[in-house]
Scaffold this motif. Structure first.
Motif, mmCIF file in Angstrom:
data_model
loop_
_atom_site.group_PDB
_atom_site.id
_atom_site.type_symbol
_atom_site.label_atom_id
_atom_site.label_comp_id
_atom_site.label_asym_id
_atom_site.label_seq_id
_atom_site.Cartn_x
_atom_site.Cartn_y
_atom_site.Cartn_z
ATOM 1 N N PRO A 3 0.730 -1.081 0.054
ATOM 2 C CA PRO A 3 -0.084 0.209 0.047
ATOM 3 C C PRO A 3 0.715 1.119 -0.089
ATOM 4 C CG PRO A 3 -1.015 -1.661 1.739
ATOM 5 C CD PRO A 3 0.484 -2.091 1.086
ATOM 6 N N VAL A 4 0.318 2.378 -0.822
ATOM 7 C CA VAL A 4 1.232 3.651 -0.715
ATOM 8 C C VAL A 4 0.086 4.516 -0.376
ATOM 9 C CG1 VAL A 4 2.709 2.864 -2.569
ATOM 10 C CG2 VAL A 4 0.785 3.929 -2.996
ATOM 11 N N PHE A 5 0.630 5.659 0.102
ATOM 12 C CA PHE A 5 -0.304 6.681 0.598
ATOM 13 C C PHE A 5 -0.443 7.655 -0.445
ATOM 14 C CE2 PHE A 5 -0.414 11.081 2.470
ATOM 15 C CZ PHE A 5 -1.640 11.103 3.083
ATOM 16 N N VAL A 6 -1.921 7.899 -0.614
ATOM 17 C CA VAL A 6 -2.363 8.906 -1.497
ATOM 18 C C VAL A 6 -1.912 10.412 -1.175
ATOM 19 C CG1 VAL A 6 -4.180 9.417 -2.860
ATOM 20 C CG2 VAL A 6 -3.899 7.367 -2.343
ATOM 21 N N LEU A 36 -6.308 -12.157 -6.643
ATOM 22 C CA LEU A 36 -6.408 -10.741 -6.375
ATOM 23 C C LEU A 36 -6.722 -10.751 -5.002
ATOM 24 C CD1 LEU A 36 -8.160 -9.234 -9.644
ATOM 25 C CD2 LEU A 36 -5.549 -9.091 -9.207
ATOM 26 N N MET A 37 -7.640 -11.571 -4.383
ATOM 27 C CA MET A 37 -8.014 -11.462 -3.264
ATOM 28 C C MET A 37 -6.958 -11.787 -2.173
ATOM 29 S SD MET A 37 -11.293 -13.282 -1.313
ATOM 30 C CE MET A 37 -12.704 -12.313 -2.058
ATOM 31 N N ARG A 38 -6.081 -12.566 -2.570
ATOM 32 C CA ARG A 38 -4.969 -12.824 -1.583
ATOM 33 C C ARG A 38 -4.206 -11.614 -1.719
ATOM 34 N NH1 ARG A 38 -4.184 -19.007 -4.024
ATOM 35 N NH2 ARG A 38 -5.947 -20.018 -2.550
ATOM 36 N N ARG A 39 -4.033 -11.085 -2.845
ATOM 37 C CA ARG A 39 -2.978 -9.625 -2.759
ATOM 38 C C ARG A 39 -3.860 -8.672 -1.992
ATOM 39 N NH1 ARG A 39 -1.851 -9.276 -9.291
ATOM 40 N NH2 ARG A 39 -0.579 -11.279 -9.445
ATOM 41 N N ALA A 40 -5.155 -8.619 -2.146
ATOM 42 C CA ALA A 40 -5.683 -7.459 -1.324
ATOM 43 C C ALA A 40 -5.562 -7.642 0.143
ATOM 44 C CB ALA A 40 -7.353 -7.770 -1.723
ATOM 45 N N GLY A 41 -6.124 -8.965 0.438
ATOM 46 C CA GLY A 41 -6.055 -9.386 2.018
ATOM 47 C C GLY A 41 -4.533 -9.099 2.674
ATOM 48 N N LEU A 42 -3.544 -9.348 1.787
ATOM 49 C CA LEU A 42 -2.377 -9.232 2.280
ATOM 50 C C LEU A 42 -1.995 -7.696 2.522
ATOM 51 C CD1 LEU A 42 0.537 -10.131 3.060
ATOM 52 C CD2 LEU A 42 1.138 -10.079 0.518
ATOM 53 N N GLY A 43 -2.412 -6.910 1.573
ATOM 54 C CA GLY A 43 -2.303 -5.434 1.576
ATOM 55 C C GLY A 43 -2.692 -4.760 2.649
ATOM 56 N N VAL A 44 -4.096 -5.259 3.156
ATOM 57 C CA VAL A 44 -5.060 -4.851 4.358
ATOM 58 C C VAL A 44 -4.124 -5.190 5.449
ATOM 59 C CG1 VAL A 44 -6.838 -5.174 5.492
ATOM 60 C CG2 VAL A 44 -7.142 -4.765 2.909
ATOM 61 N N ALA A 45 -3.626 -6.449 5.349
ATOM 62 C CA ALA A 45 -2.826 -6.766 6.821
ATOM 63 C C ALA A 45 -1.495 -5.888 7.133
ATOM 64 C CB ALA A 45 -2.638 -8.365 6.962
ATOM 65 N N ARG A 46 -0.879 -5.684 5.934
ATOM 66 C CA ARG A 46 0.326 -4.853 5.931
ATOM 67 C C ARG A 46 -0.016 -3.516 6.335
ATOM 68 N NH1 ARG A 46 3.381 -6.726 0.163
ATOM 69 N NH2 ARG A 46 4.391 -8.514 1.174
ATOM 70 N N ASN A 66 -17.014 -10.136 -1.969
ATOM 71 C CA ASN A 66 -15.741 -10.513 -1.884
ATOM 72 C C ASN A 66 -14.994 -9.464 -1.090
ATOM 73 O OD1 ASN A 66 -15.467 -12.834 -3.525
ATOM 74 N ND2 ASN A 66 -15.840 -11.308 -5.571
ATOM 75 N N ASN A 67 -15.537 -8.044 -0.957
ATOM 76 C CA ASN A 67 -15.066 -7.345 0.385
ATOM 77 C C ASN A 67 -14.765 -8.007 1.482
ATOM 78 O OD1 ASN A 67 -15.526 -4.813 2.030
ATOM 79 N ND2 ASN A 67 -14.288 -4.060 0.490
ATOM 80 N N GLY A 68 -15.766 -8.799 2.049
ATOM 81 C CA GLY A 68 -15.612 -9.894 3.310
ATOM 82 C C GLY A 68 -14.486 -10.868 2.953
ATOM 83 N N GLY A 69 -14.355 -11.337 1.718
ATOM 84 C CA GLY A 69 -13.370 -12.121 1.595
ATOM 85 C C GLY A 69 -11.887 -11.621 1.680
ATOM 86 N N ASP A 70 -11.820 -10.367 1.200
ATOM 87 C CA ASP A 70 -10.714 -9.524 1.333
ATOM 88 C C ASP A 70 -10.461 -9.501 3.121
ATOM 89 O OD1 ASP A 70 -10.503 -9.153 -1.303
ATOM 90 O OD2 ASP A 70 -11.244 -7.118 -1.054
ATOM 91 N N GLY A 71 -11.194 -9.049 3.674
ATOM 92 C CA GLY A 71 -10.952 -9.265 5.162
ATOM 93 C C GLY A 71 -10.694 -10.558 5.654
ATOM 94 N N LEU A 72 -11.420 -11.390 5.209
ATOM 95 C CA LEU A 72 -10.949 -12.822 5.740
ATOM 96 C C LEU A 72 -9.524 -13.124 5.478
ATOM 97 C CD1 LEU A 72 -14.217 -14.536 4.634
ATOM 98 C CD2 LEU A 72 -13.493 -14.591 7.134
ATOM 99 N N VAL A 73 -9.049 -13.052 4.214
ATOM 100 C CA VAL A 73 -7.613 -13.078 3.932
ATOM 101 C C VAL A 73 -6.757 -12.258 4.835
ATOM 102 C CG1 VAL A 73 -5.795 -12.887 2.416
ATOM 103 C CG2 VAL A 73 -7.891 -13.793 1.682
ATOM 104 N N ALA A 74 -7.175 -11.042 5.196
ATOM 105 C CA ALA A 74 -6.225 -10.213 6.315
ATOM 106 C C ALA A 74 -6.192 -10.754 7.427
ATOM 107 C CB ALA A 74 -7.007 -8.936 6.021
ATOM 108 N N ALA A 75 -7.586 -11.449 7.915
ATOM 109 C CA ALA A 75 -7.625 -11.766 9.022
ATOM 110 C C ALA A 75 -6.373 -12.953 9.488
ATOM 111 C CB ALA A 75 -8.907 -12.279 9.569
#
Length: 488
Positions: A3-6, A36-46, A66-75
């Motif tokens: 993730p990068v700051f906007v 994509l979901m795995r990348r998204a969840g990893l980004g959220v966790a980071r 799938n937004n919930g799925g991103d959260g599950l991967v982050a979890a």
């Protein structure tokens, strides 16, 4: 990528919901399942670990898509990092999309606690993964209850892609239930709703992860810092043009003088202030370099054509007399405040505007835009980008729709959203300063759309600098002129 700051200094492509969904579909078709979901969840966790490194407990609110799925991967990643993670699944497990169902299976296998009921256990961080890009109606039922739960906790909130309940295009809440996040991680594409309307208040600090997918064609753009202009040694005041400010009806002369001060501070070579109050003084004692003129708009057409004119600041109904000549002959024309109100009420002036061959910029606030569009301020605010674009297309002008996330629109071009500014600008006269500053920048030449976007960015940036310096109350308009000059 991580993730990068906007950052507001950097221009960013924006994509409306339809363009974002099309990009997502193309990316899914070109990558292995669940990538994509795995990348998204990893980004959220980071980002969660970076923003709240000392958080011991994390509550992940996972929705039915799938937004919930991103959260599950982050979890899963946060659990592996040693955090006390619990997931509240606010959706029907049997109806989860394939990617989200895979993420749920992985989370269960990793030992992440998953519940369907909200509890009162404390959390140091809440991850909002309830609703994503596809939502189009007000949250209700378990989703609304989860949003209310998050609000009641007063715990820092990290939103995934969008704050749940926020429209991705307009930046307006879809209903009463809408997450107010401390930070948002936008995924794949940046959505304009994060930056305008109520979006900035609900999104908090905005971060971005493109998930390794190329940007593609933008539907709007987040403005970046304008390039600085260097003055050459051989230039003189004539190199930077003349600005004439026409406004200041009886009782409102200060608006015209504020705009004139701003034009001078922006770099105009000479600035004339032309009050519409016949009894007004023709001198600003604090800025004697400004030149007062009576009925300047009655000058020969060649004089009007050689100037950049800012018309309407505090103009009242008196500006009506000056507008026909200015619309017919002014070289560059900025129409603000009462010039817009008079224009909205007079079809003959609208026809003159339509016949103009020279560039014009309109700088309405939502009420003025509503009058020009024959609608209501609420309708304008409900879709700020759409309203600004309709106005630009209808009148053939560049339009600056002021407000949080000011929109700069031009006929047939993607609009620009401004990322700078804050509520310190919510005080009388700051709009007059913007109009004058724009005129001063424009007087030396340049394209109307780019100049308007630069002026709006600098106007907001001056307020951001004042806020960072500890300004506690509204930024008074005369002080804003000095702040703009110091920041330029």
């Amino acid at each position: 990528m991580s993730p990068v700051f906007v950052a507001p200094e950097t221009g960013w492509p924006l994509h409306h919901a339809a363009a974002s969904r099309a990009a997502e579909a193309a990316a899914l078709a070109g990558t292995p399942p669940h990538t994509l979901m795995r990348r998204a969840g990893l980004g959220v966790a980071r980002l969660a670990l970076a923003l709240a490194p000392h958080a011991r407990s994390v509550a992940v609110l996972a929705g039915p898509g799938n937004n919930g799925g991103d959260g599950l991967v982050a979890a899963c990643h946060l659990h592996a990092a040693g955090k006390a993670v619990r997931v509240v699944l606010a959706g029907d497990v049997a109806r989860l999309p394939a990617d989200a169902a895979d993420a749920l299976t992985a989370a269960r296998a990793a030992g992440v606690p998953i519940a369907e009921a909200l509890d009162e256990d404390p959390a140091d961080l809440v991850v909002d993964a309830l609703l994503g890009l596809g939502t189009r109606r007000a949250p209700e039922g378990r989703i609304a209850a989860a949003i209310a739960w998050a609000a009641a906790r007063r715990t820092p909130v990290l939103a995934v892609d969008l704050p749940s309940g926020l429209h991705p295009d307009t930046g307006q809440p879809l209903g009463e239930a809408c997450i107010r996040a401390d930070a948002t991680l936008a995924l794949l594409k940046l959505k304009p709703g994060l930056f305008t309307g109520q979006g900035r208040d609900h999104a908090g600090q905005i971060w971005f992860d493109d998930l390794g997918v190329a940007a593609g064609g933008e539907t709007a753009r987040l403005a970046g810092a304008p390039a600085g202009k260097v003055r050459c040694h051989a230039q003189h005041k004539g190199s930077f043009g003349d600005v004439a400010v026409v406004g200041g009806a009886p009782g409102m002369a200060g608006a015209a003088w504020l705009a004139a001060r701003a034009a001078l501070a922006a770099g105009a070579g000479r600035v004339y202030c032309c009050p519409l109050d016949a009894g007004a003084l023709l001198l600003d004692p604090a800025r004697p370099e400004l030149m007062g003129r009576t009925a300047w708009w009655r000058s020969p057409a060649a004089t009007l054509a050689a100037a950049t004119v800012v018309a309407g600041c505090g103009g009242g109904q008196a500006v009506r007399e000056a507008l026909p000549a200015l619309l017919a002959h002014a070289g560059r024309l900025v129409l603000d405040a009462d010039a817009l109100n008079v224009l909205a009420a007079d079809p003959s002036l609208q026809r003159l505007l339509a016949r103009r061959s020279r560039p014009t910029v309109l700088t309405p606030h939502p009420l003025e835009a509503a009058r020009l569009l024959a609608t209501t301020p609420a309708e304008v605010q409900a879709d700020r980008l759409g309203a600004a674009q309709r106005l630009a297309d209808r009148l053939g002008c560049v339009v600056v729709l002021k407000g949080s996330g000011s929109v700069v629109a031009a006929p047939g071009a993607p609009p620009s959203l401004n990322p700078t500014g804050n509520a310190l600008l919510a005080t009388a006269g700051t709009g007059d300063v913007l109009a004058g500053w724009l005129g001063g920048l424009w007087s030396a030449g340049g394209e109307a759309f780019a100049t308007a976007a630069a002026a709006v960015w600098q106007h907001g940036h001056a307020a951001d600098r004042a806020l960072a310096a500890g300004a506690g109350g509204p930024l008074r308009a005369a002080d804003l002129v000095d702040a703009l000059h110091a920041a330029a």
